[in-house]
Design an enzyme around this catalytic site. Structure first.
Site, PDB file in Angstrom:
ATOM      1  N   HIS A  40     -72.176-151.360 -28.620  1.00  0.00           N
ATOM      2  CA  HIS A  40     -73.148-150.486 -29.278  1.00  0.00           C
ATOM      3  C   HIS A  40     -73.932-151.281 -30.329  1.00  0.00           C
ATOM      4  O   HIS A  40     -75.164-151.202 -30.404  1.00  0.00           O
ATOM      5  CB  HIS A  40     -72.435-149.311 -29.965  1.00  0.00           C
ATOM      6  CG  HIS A  40     -72.125-148.168 -29.055  1.00  0.00           C
ATOM      7  ND1 HIS A  40     -71.270-148.271 -27.996  1.00  0.00           N
ATOM      8  CD2 HIS A  40     -72.571-146.872 -29.070  1.00  0.00           C
ATOM      9  CE1 HIS A  40     -71.177-147.100 -27.389  1.00  0.00           C
ATOM     10  NE2 HIS A  40     -71.967-146.236 -28.013  1.00  0.00           N
ATOM     11  N   ASN A  83     -63.988-107.038 -11.330  1.00  0.00           N
ATOM     12  CA  ASN A  83     -62.565-106.786 -11.537  1.00  0.00           C
ATOM     13  C   ASN A  83     -61.846-108.070 -11.956  1.00  0.00           C
ATOM     14  O   ASN A  83     -62.473-109.105 -12.208  1.00  0.00           O
ATOM     15  CB  ASN A  83     -61.939-106.173 -10.281  1.00  0.00           C
ATOM     16  CG  ASN A  83     -62.034-107.102  -9.076  1.00  0.00           C
ATOM     17  OD1 ASN A  83     -62.249-108.311  -9.201  1.00  0.00           O
ATOM     18  ND2 ASN A  83     -61.873-106.540  -7.889  1.00  0.00           N
ATOM     19  N   HIS A 140     -64.458 -95.599 -17.528  1.00  0.00           N
ATOM     20  CA  HIS A 140     -64.653 -96.891 -16.862  1.00  0.00           C
ATOM     21  C   HIS A 140     -63.446 -97.278 -16.018  1.00  0.00           C
ATOM     22  O   HIS A 140     -63.604 -97.857 -14.941  1.00  0.00           O
ATOM     23  CB  HIS A 140     -64.916 -97.989 -17.898  1.00  0.00           C
ATOM     24  CG  HIS A 140     -66.367 -98.204 -18.188  1.00  0.00           C
ATOM     25  ND1 HIS A 140     -67.225 -98.799 -17.295  1.00  0.00           N
ATOM     26  CD2 HIS A 140     -67.109 -97.898 -19.278  1.00  0.00           C
ATOM     27  CE1 HIS A 140     -68.441 -98.852 -17.826  1.00  0.00           C
ATOM     28  NE2 HIS A 140     -68.397 -98.314 -19.021  1.00  0.00           N
ATOM     29  N   ASP A 196     -75.681 -99.037 -22.140  1.00  0.00           N
ATOM     30  CA  ASP A 196     -75.141 -99.404 -20.828  1.00  0.00           C
ATOM     31  C   ASP A 196     -76.202 -99.351 -19.739  1.00  0.00           C
ATOM     32  O   ASP A 196     -76.141-100.112 -18.765  1.00  0.00           O
ATOM     33  CB  ASP A 196     -74.000 -98.454 -20.442  1.00  0.00           C
ATOM     34  CG  ASP A 196     -72.662 -98.884 -21.003  1.00  0.00           C
ATOM     35  OD1 ASP A 196     -72.577-100.005 -21.542  1.00  0.00           O
ATOM     36  OD2 ASP A 196     -71.703 -98.102 -20.896  1.00  0.00           O
ATOM     37  N   GLN A 242     -65.379-114.076  -3.041  1.00  0.00           N
ATOM     38  CA  GLN A 242     -66.246-114.749  -2.071  1.00  0.00           C
ATOM     39  C   GLN A 242     -67.709-114.753  -2.519  1.00  0.00           C
ATOM     40  O   GLN A 242     -68.454-115.687  -2.217  1.00  0.00           O
ATOM     41  CB  GLN A 242     -66.101-114.131  -0.674  1.00  0.00           C
ATOM     42  CG  GLN A 242     -66.453-112.667  -0.556  1.00  0.00           C
ATOM     43  CD  GLN A 242     -65.272-111.739  -0.802  1.00  0.00           C
ATOM     44  OE1 GLN A 242     -64.352-112.081  -1.527  1.00  0.00           O
ATOM     45  NE2 GLN A 242     -65.308-110.565  -0.181  1.00  0.00           N
ATOM     46  N   TYR A 299     -74.097-111.058 -10.344  1.00  0.00           N
ATOM     47  CA  TYR A 299     -73.175-110.212  -9.583  1.00  0.00           C
ATOM     48  C   TYR A 299     -73.190-108.788 -10.114  1.00  0.00           C
ATOM     49  O   TYR A 299     -73.185-108.568 -11.330  1.00  0.00           O
ATOM     50  CB  TYR A 299     -71.757-110.771  -9.674  1.00  0.00           C
ATOM     51  CG  TYR A 299     -70.750-110.002  -8.843  1.00  0.00           C
ATOM     52  CD1 TYR A 299     -70.777-110.077  -7.457  1.00  0.00           C
ATOM     53  CD2 TYR A 299     -69.782-109.206  -9.442  1.00  0.00           C
ATOM     54  CE1 TYR A 299     -69.862-109.372  -6.685  1.00  0.00           C
ATOM     55  CE2 TYR A 299     -68.861-108.503  -8.682  1.00  0.00           C
ATOM     56  CZ  TYR A 299     -68.910-108.586  -7.304  1.00  0.00           C
ATOM     57  OH  TYR A 299     -68.005-107.885  -6.545  1.00  0.00           O
ATOM     58  N   GLU A 340     -65.907-104.380 -27.813  1.00  0.00           N
ATOM     59  CA  GLU A 340     -67.071-104.643 -26.959  1.00  0.00           C
ATOM     60  C   GLU A 340     -68.250-103.768 -27.377  1.00  0.00           C
ATOM     61  O   GLU A 340     -69.364-104.245 -27.580  1.00  0.00           O
ATOM     62  CB  GLU A 340     -66.702-104.368 -25.508  1.00  0.00           C
ATOM     63  CG  GLU A 340     -67.869-104.524 -24.534  1.00  0.00           C
ATOM     64  CD  GLU A 340     -67.538-104.015 -23.147  1.00  0.00           C
ATOM     65  OE1 GLU A 340     -68.256-104.390 -22.206  1.00  0.00           O
ATOM     66  OE2 GLU A 340     -66.572-103.234 -22.994  1.00  0.00           O
ATOM     67  N   HIS A 341     -68.021-102.462 -27.482  1.00  0.00           N
ATOM     68  CA  HIS A 341     -69.036-101.515 -27.955  1.00  0.00           C
ATOM     69  C   HIS A 341     -68.543-100.908 -29.260  1.00  0.00           C
ATOM     70  O   HIS A 341     -67.390-100.482 -29.342  1.00  0.00           O
ATOM     71  CB  HIS A 341     -69.257-100.379 -26.960  1.00  0.00           C
ATOM     72  CG  HIS A 341     -69.555-100.818 -25.565  1.00  0.00           C
ATOM     73  ND1 HIS A 341     -68.576-100.890 -24.583  1.00  0.00           N
ATOM     74  CD2 HIS A 341     -70.714-101.198 -24.976  1.00  0.00           C
ATOM     75  CE1 HIS A 341     -69.127-101.292 -23.450  1.00  0.00           C
ATOM     76  NE2 HIS A 341     -70.421-101.496 -23.659  1.00  0.00           N
ATOM     77  N   GLN A 344     -66.655 -93.642 -22.353  1.00  0.00           N
ATOM     78  CA  GLN A 344     -66.267 -95.014 -22.025  1.00  0.00           C
ATOM     79  C   GLN A 344     -64.903 -95.094 -21.354  1.00  0.00           C
ATOM     80  O   GLN A 344     -64.636 -95.997 -20.564  1.00  0.00           O
ATOM     81  CB  GLN A 344     -66.281 -95.877 -23.288  1.00  0.00           C
ATOM     82  CG  GLN A 344     -67.673 -96.167 -23.808  1.00  0.00           C
ATOM     83  CD  GLN A 344     -68.536 -96.889 -22.782  1.00  0.00           C
ATOM     84  OE1 GLN A 344     -68.254 -98.011 -22.392  1.00  0.00           O
ATOM     85  NE2 GLN A 344     -69.597 -96.244 -22.326  1.00  0.00           N
TER      86      GLN A 344
END
Length: 436
Positions: free
Chosen positions: A411, A203, A251, A352, A180, A118, A318-319, A248
């Site tokens: 077993h 999102n 964003h 990125d 969707q 995606y 994250e970074h 950043q």
């Protein structure tokens, strides 16, 4: 001593309860009505009533005006991402080993069969997200890669994103966004091939859809707002540090930007520069960065570099950029981050878009226990084992005894049956049978 020169006024919130309610309803509707529900949501939410699955002719028509220079840049970035992913693939080894005389075991490394990738489209056209997922999946050897992106401003997939999907090797491209899109890939709508793994940023509704479907499909990370932390000492350039924090923050309104430093002078200069740089941005980026820095920006002053490591690993950004002397020390001591950018020359934006390692990374502290998207996400490590009849002499006895200690008589009897068949005249200690 650790002190806050600027502390965040808010903690990033994803309005989880609202997202859960909306996503639960949408997934139930899509499960019940299939493609019809997907088309309804595409029209209602994205203003799109055109074709969902794009034909090769449609792809050629919609990308024919992409300039040669843009194509060259995207192709370059795809090669970088592919080369790094292939190197990761080579780090995964198949092997076999004799664990005991006559007992051989090993592992195979195989790609999953179907992947959904995606790429969001909202405030920006996320070209890089298109090739980060698709190129990495293809490097893993995935046979079928289905790619989805939202119709950009009601006009179909952005041509640059569409070209990136195609150039990276997507087998199916669908003009779908949001919940969707994630549901269609997971359920195999329009393709007849349900995805084994679904990846890509998005999102809060996309993130919640992936979370809800996890288990039915694999996913990359539970992603939240993008984050950056910069570690800087007195040798750092305040203008570059400020630029990277702002880079950043654009964003989104909830994107934290953190500075960890041992230099009060550098901290003061950076805090003065950030608002000036934000004021010079285009309106969309300026609005996002203003809110992000105001509400979520932090500047933390530490007494020693060991304290910087402590706070950095606690935040698990994250970074994580490092603008200091002795970069090797920081590489050896920092342990919690999505991706590490060492030195002034290595800004997050390079990672990125272009440098090679994947930009889909853990947020909200998840880097304490997980890494980002990589070729490994699309691979399965499968174990196998084989043994000789002679090897079952010891393996069978130990298995039977442990099974009976656990109370698992069936077993144990699978071992009994083999010992009786292979060694009919021998006597073995198989443990005390579980009472019937």
């Amino acid at each position: 001593m650790i002190s806050y020169l600027k502390k965040a006024e808010k903690t990033p919130q994803t309005e989880t309860a609202t997202a859960q309610k909306v996503v639960t309803e949408m997934l139930a509707e899509i499960q019940a009505r299939g493609k019809d529900a997907v088309r309804q949501y595409a029209k209602q939410l994205d203003g799109w009533s055109g074709d969902i699955v794009l034909t090769p002719d449609q792809i050629r028509e919609q990308t024919k005006d992409v300039p040669a220079g843009v194509r060259a840049d995207i192709d370059f970035a795809i090669r970088q991402v592919t080369d790094f992913a292939l190197a990761q693939r080579e780090s995964l080894k198949e092997f076999s080993v004799e664990l005991h005389p006559g007992v051989t075991a090993g592992q195979r490394v195989l790609p999953v069969n179907v992947v959904g990738c995606y790429a969001p489209a909202g405030r920006y056209a996320h070209i890089a997200s298109a090739y980060m997922g698709v190129a990495t999946a293809k490097a893993a050897g995935v046979k079928t890669v289905v790619a989805c992106s939202s119709p950009f401003r009601g006009q179909g997939i952005h041509p640059h994103v569409l070209y990136a999907f195609q150039a990276a090797g997507a087998d199916v491209i669908m003009a779908l966004g949001g919940v969707q899109a994630i549901a269609s890939m997971a359920y195999g709508l329009f393709t007849g091939k349900p995805a084994d793994v679904v990846v890509g940023p998005g999102n809060k509704f996309v993130a919640e859809a992936k979370r809800s479907l996890y288990g039915q499909v694999g996913i990359d990370v539970f992603a939240g707002p993008s984050e950056v932390a910069v570690i800087a000492d007195e040798t750092a350039d305040p203008a570059i540090v400020a630029s990277d924090l702002v880079g950043q923050a654009e964003h989104g309104h909830e994107s934290p930007a953190w500075l960890f430093t041992t230099s009060r002078d550098l901290a003061d200069r950076v805090m003065a520069l950030v608002p000036e740089l934000i004021a010079k941005l285009p309106p969309t980026a300026r609005d996002a960065a203003t809110a992000a820095w105001r509400d979520y920006g932090e500047v933390i002053l530490c007494g020693t570099r060991e304290e910087v490591v402590e706070i950095s690993d606690r935040y698990a950004s994250e970074h994580l950029e490092v603008h200091t002397a002795d970069l090797d020390w920081w590489l050896a001591n920092l342990t919690c981050y999505g991706s590490l950018f060492l030195g002034e020359e290595t800004t997050v934006a390079f990672g990125d878009k272009t440098s090679g390692p994947n930009h889909v990374l853990p947020t909200k502290g998840a880097a304490r226990y997980s890494g980002g998207l990589s070729v490994h996400k699309f691979m399965k490590t499968l174990t196998w084992q084989q043994m000789t009849r002679e090897a079952t002499r010891q393996i069978g006895q130990v298995t039977a005894r442990i099974s009976r200690l656990e109370g698992m008589e069936a077993h144990a009897r699978t071992a009994d049956d083999r010992m009786a068949k292979y060694f009919p005249n021998a006597s073995f200690e198989m443990g005390t049978p579980v009472e019937v």
